[in-house]
Design a protein around this motif. Structure first.
Motif, mmCIF file in Angstrom:
data_model
loop_
_atom_site.group_PDB
_atom_site.id
_atom_site.type_symbol
_atom_site.label_atom_id
_atom_site.label_comp_id
_atom_site.label_asym_id
_atom_site.label_seq_id
_atom_site.Cartn_x
_atom_site.Cartn_y
_atom_site.Cartn_z
ATOM 1 N N ILE A 1 0.840 -1.203 0.000
ATOM 2 C CA ILE A 1 0.000 0.000 0.000
ATOM 3 C C ILE A 1 0.873 1.249 0.000
ATOM 4 O O ILE A 1 0.627 2.207 -0.749
ATOM 5 C CB ILE A 1 -0.947 -0.007 1.209
ATOM 6 C CG1 ILE A 1 -2.033 -1.087 1.038
ATOM 7 C CG2 ILE A 1 -1.611 1.368 1.395
ATOM 8 C CD1 ILE A 1 -2.946 -1.244 2.235
ATOM 9 N N MET B 1 -6.896 3.733 -5.173
ATOM 10 C CA MET B 1 -6.815 2.346 -4.729
ATOM 11 C C MET B 1 -8.100 1.921 -4.043
ATOM 12 O O MET B 1 -8.566 0.779 -4.211
ATOM 13 C CB MET B 1 -5.629 2.170 -3.790
ATOM 14 C CG MET B 1 -5.381 0.738 -3.377
ATOM 15 S SD MET B 1 -3.913 0.604 -2.341
ATOM 16 C CE MET B 1 -3.957 -1.140 -1.981
ATOM 17 N N GLU C 1 1.461 -5.447 -8.356
ATOM 18 C CA GLU C 1 1.422 -5.469 -6.899
ATOM 19 C C GLU C 1 -0.006 -5.300 -6.402
ATOM 20 O O GLU C 1 -0.438 -5.983 -5.465
ATOM 21 C CB GLU C 1 2.296 -4.349 -6.341
ATOM 22 C CG GLU C 1 3.779 -4.606 -6.450
ATOM 23 C CD GLU C 1 4.575 -3.579 -5.672
ATOM 24 O OE1 GLU C 1 5.162 -3.959 -4.640
ATOM 25 O OE2 GLU C 1 4.592 -2.414 -6.080
ATOM 26 N N GLU C 2 -0.731 -4.407 -7.037
ATOM 27 C CA GLU C 2 -2.112 -4.170 -6.611
ATOM 28 C C GLU C 2 -2.972 -5.398 -6.883
ATOM 29 O O GLU C 2 -3.843 -5.746 -6.087
ATOM 30 C CB GLU C 2 -2.674 -2.951 -7.347
ATOM 31 C CG GLU C 2 -3.964 -2.420 -6.762
ATOM 32 C CD GLU C 2 -4.236 -0.980 -7.156
ATOM 33 O OE1 GLU C 2 -5.304 -0.480 -6.771
ATOM 34 O OE2 GLU C 2 -3.402 -0.361 -7.837
ATOM 35 N N ARG C 3 -2.710 -6.054 -7.984
ATOM 36 C CA ARG C 3 -3.463 -7.266 -8.291
ATOM 37 C C ARG C 3 -3.156 -8.360 -7.269
ATOM 38 O O ARG C 3 -4.050 -9.110 -6.857
ATOM 39 C CB ARG C 3 -3.128 -7.754 -9.708
ATOM 40 C CG ARG C 3 -4.043 -8.880 -10.172
ATOM 41 C CD ARG C 3 -3.869 -9.155 -11.655
ATOM 42 N NE ARG C 3 -4.900 -10.074 -12.118
ATOM 43 C CZ ARG C 3 -4.770 -11.389 -12.181
ATOM 44 N NH1 ARG C 3 -3.630 -11.953 -11.796
ATOM 45 N NH2 ARG C 3 -5.767 -12.149 -12.602
ATOM 46 N N LYS D 1 -3.606 8.890 -4.960
ATOM 47 C CA LYS D 1 -3.362 7.494 -5.333
ATOM 48 C C LYS D 1 -4.042 6.525 -4.362
ATOM 49 O O LYS D 1 -4.514 5.464 -4.762
ATOM 50 C CB LYS D 1 -1.856 7.223 -5.372
ATOM 51 C CG LYS D 1 -1.141 7.925 -6.513
ATOM 52 C CD LYS D 1 0.351 7.657 -6.465
ATOM 53 C CE LYS D 1 1.077 8.341 -7.624
ATOM 54 N NZ LYS D 1 2.544 8.123 -7.564
ATOM 55 N N ARG E 1 -0.201 5.483 -12.853
ATOM 56 C CA ARG E 1 -0.086 4.470 -11.797
ATOM 57 C C ARG E 1 1.016 3.484 -12.140
ATOM 58 O O ARG E 1 1.190 2.508 -11.429
ATOM 59 C CB ARG E 1 -1.405 3.741 -11.612
ATOM 60 C CG ARG E 1 -2.491 4.654 -11.120
ATOM 61 C CD ARG E 1 -3.857 3.983 -11.303
ATOM 62 N NE ARG E 1 -3.960 2.726 -10.580
ATOM 63 C CZ ARG E 1 -4.220 2.618 -9.301
ATOM 64 N NH1 ARG E 1 -4.346 3.690 -8.562
ATOM 65 N NH2 ARG E 1 -4.349 1.453 -8.723
ATOM 66 N N ILE F 1 2.365 1.634 -3.519
ATOM 67 C CA ILE F 1 1.374 2.079 -4.502
ATOM 68 C C ILE F 1 1.057 3.559 -4.325
ATOM 69 O O ILE F 1 0.887 4.301 -5.300
ATOM 70 C CB ILE F 1 0.090 1.228 -4.378
ATOM 71 C CG1 ILE F 1 0.357 -0.212 -4.853
ATOM 72 C CG2 ILE F 1 -1.050 1.847 -5.202
ATOM 73 C CD1 ILE F 1 -0.780 -1.172 -4.595
ATOM 74 N N ILE G 1 -8.107 -2.956 -13.373
ATOM 75 C CA ILE G 1 -7.653 -2.130 -12.244
ATOM 76 C C ILE G 1 -7.501 -0.685 -12.694
ATOM 77 O O ILE G 1 -7.927 0.251 -12.012
ATOM 78 C CB ILE G 1 -6.332 -2.675 -11.674
ATOM 79 C CG1 ILE G 1 -6.568 -4.018 -10.978
ATOM 80 C CG2 ILE G 1 -5.708 -1.681 -10.697
ATOM 81 C CD1 ILE G 1 -5.302 -4.710 -10.534
ATOM 82 N N SER H 1 -9.700 2.444 -11.239
ATOM 83 C CA SER H 1 -9.047 3.534 -10.527
ATOM 84 C C SER H 1 -9.439 4.895 -11.088
ATOM 85 O O SER H 1 -9.384 5.909 -10.395
ATOM 86 C CB SER H 1 -7.526 3.362 -10.596
ATOM 87 O OG SER H 1 -7.048 3.594 -11.912
#
Length: 477
Positions: free
Chosen positions: A105, A181, A140-142, A177, A476, A108, A243, A247
């Motif tokens: 987190i 998220m 990373e977010e996935r 950001k 992003r 990101i 994603i 966003s």
């Protein structure tokens, strides 16, 4: 022609609507949102003093000698350093994951550089030590979303960590950001019912924060919270393209998951004369053009999920084309998905009881269609008139989809039973099917609305292609 089976014995179970309390609202292009009064307890204090905080927060201590207990207010404020333990009380086996999630987190949001080796698990269960050059922010977010989907206990922890990093964060870019998220999280999985109230309060308190356009994103997130709480978690992590789209959705609202009114406002500039959402004739004519009337199990057999997702993203970006799509089941699945994801059901909740109570009365069913709000009525007229093409005997012989079968698969997309009782849901489902069956058999779609007669078979193309959407969000990658 096969008739739908009439419910045997019993009666439909009317849904008792919960009373709604009027609250101040504000309106954006994508809808109307609740706004809390200014005198409501400010910032995070309501959350800090809540029963939830006392019951679920883990105990954090500071200092080498006295080990003073860290107040919840401090725990829920932005920090530059990593976490040493989860914010909430978690199963021991998930503690390391929670600590790793916080680092992701922070990365990101731009609050820390990514470590050279993060040991991020991929979704097949194996673990690879991947360098920053090979793992992008979207990946990373996935991964983070996959953790929340795989471990329900982590979902509140993820929301809680993100709230912490949004509270008191001195960097406007980082805050933006973080809110992006949150938009993505709210398309993947909901918080627990216990935590939902506090997440909603957190967002409502920021609907007036104009700096960094937080107010716009907070209002969008409130809508998404309502939707994901009803829908529940998705089956697998969204793709990186999904994603990115999620966003940016606060500034470029999706064609999916909006209200009909909002959808019509969004297309008004490019299609001022269209009387229904343009996605409907695009998909319906595409189904016909790709041989849907000769496809066995049309509307019942699901299309390839990856192809459905790809076409959905294409439409969300303003490209209404069938390039590389050759399966009518893909379009039929997307049509049902669009209906199912409407912010409000096609038949408004206040009319649901009348529909199931009078479902066996064809003339009453038709009158109920006349009573629908204008745009809802026209969408129903379009859908029913389109489905009536599939009722011809020669078509049914090939598709194996009788009128009863069509009523069975389409009823959940027109009517929604807003009950948590499975007994109520299953009991009323048969009456929902009878209602749709009677529309298929008896609705004369050219005689319902004097200002609208549906037209089909013009081809899966639009009169003038819209300009592809330009993202207003920040990079992003």
């Amino acid at each position: 022609m096969s008739a739908v089976k009439s419910p045997t014995g019993g009666k439909p179970i009317p849904i008792t609507r919960q009373p709604t309390h009027q609250a101040p609202t504000t309106t954006l292009a994508s809808g109307t949102y609740p706004v809390l009064p200014h005198d409501l307890a400010s910032d995070i204090q309501q959350f800090v003093e809540s029963d939830y905080a006392r019951q679920y927060f883990s105990t954090h201590r500071t200092g080498f000698i006295f080990r003073r207990k860290v107040p919840v207010a401090q725990m829920m404020t932005w920090q530059k350093t990593p976490l040493n333990s989860p914010l909430l009380t978690l199963n021991r086996s998930l503690k390391n994951d929670a600590v790793r999630i916080f680092k992701v987190i922070q990365h990101i949001m731009g609050d820390r550089e990514r470590e050279k080796s993060a040991g991020i698990p991929v979704h097949n269960g194996s673990v690879h030590s991947l360098t920053g050059s090979t793992v992008g922010l979207l990946e990373e977010e996935r991964w983070l979303l996959g953790e929340g989907l795989a471990h329900g206990e982590l979902r509140d922890e993820i929301y809680c960590q993100l709230m912490k990093q949004l509270n008191g964060n001195p960097n406007t870019e980082s805050v933006f950001k973080g809110w992006q998220m949150l938009c993505v999280l709210l398309t993947a999985f909901p918080p627990s019912k216990n935590f939902e109230t506090y997440l909603r309060s957190f967002m409502q308190q920021r609907t007036a924060q104009q700096e960094g356009r937080v107010d716009v994103i907070a209002k969008h997130c409130l809508r998404r919270l309502v939707a994901i709480s009803k829908k529940g978690p998705r089956g697998k992590p969204p793709t990186m393209a999904e994603i990115e789209t999620a966003s940016d959705a606060a500034f470029n609202p999706s064609t999916f998951g909006e209200s009909l009114d909002a959808t019509m406002r969004l297309q008004e500039r490019n299609y001022p004369h269209e009387k229904i959402p343009i996605i409907l004739p695009f998909l319906a004519d595409g189904i016909l053009a790709l041989g849907g009337m000769k496809a066995e199990g049309i509307f019942r057999v699901p299309g390839d999920s990856d192809s459905v997702s790809e076409l959905k993203l294409r439409i969300d970006r303003g490209y209404y084309t069938l390039d590389s799509v050759d399966d009518p089941h893909v379009l039929a699945s997307l049509l049902k998905l669009w209906l199912r994801e409407l912010c409000d059901p096609l038949v408004p909740e206040e009319m649901y009881n009348d529909c199931i109570t009078h479902s066996r009365e064809p003339e009453t069913c038709i009158q109920l269609v006349r009573r629908l709000p204008t745009i809802n009525r026209r969408v129903v007229i379009f859908l029913i008139s389109f489905l009536q093409f599939f009722l011809e005997e020669k078509v049914q012989t090939v598709t194996k989809m009788t009128s009863a079968n069509l009523a069975l698969v389409m009823a959940p997309n027109l009517l929604r039973c807003n009950s948590e009782s499975m007994t109520v849901v299953f009991t009323n489902a048969q009456y929902e099917q009878v209602f749709v069956y009677n529309l298929l058999m008896h609705l004369k779609c050219d005689q319902i609305d004097a200002d609208y007669v549906p037209i089909h078979g013009l081809g899966a193309s639009l009169p003038s292609p819209p300009q592809p959407r330009v993202s207003k969000s920040r990079n992003r990658k």
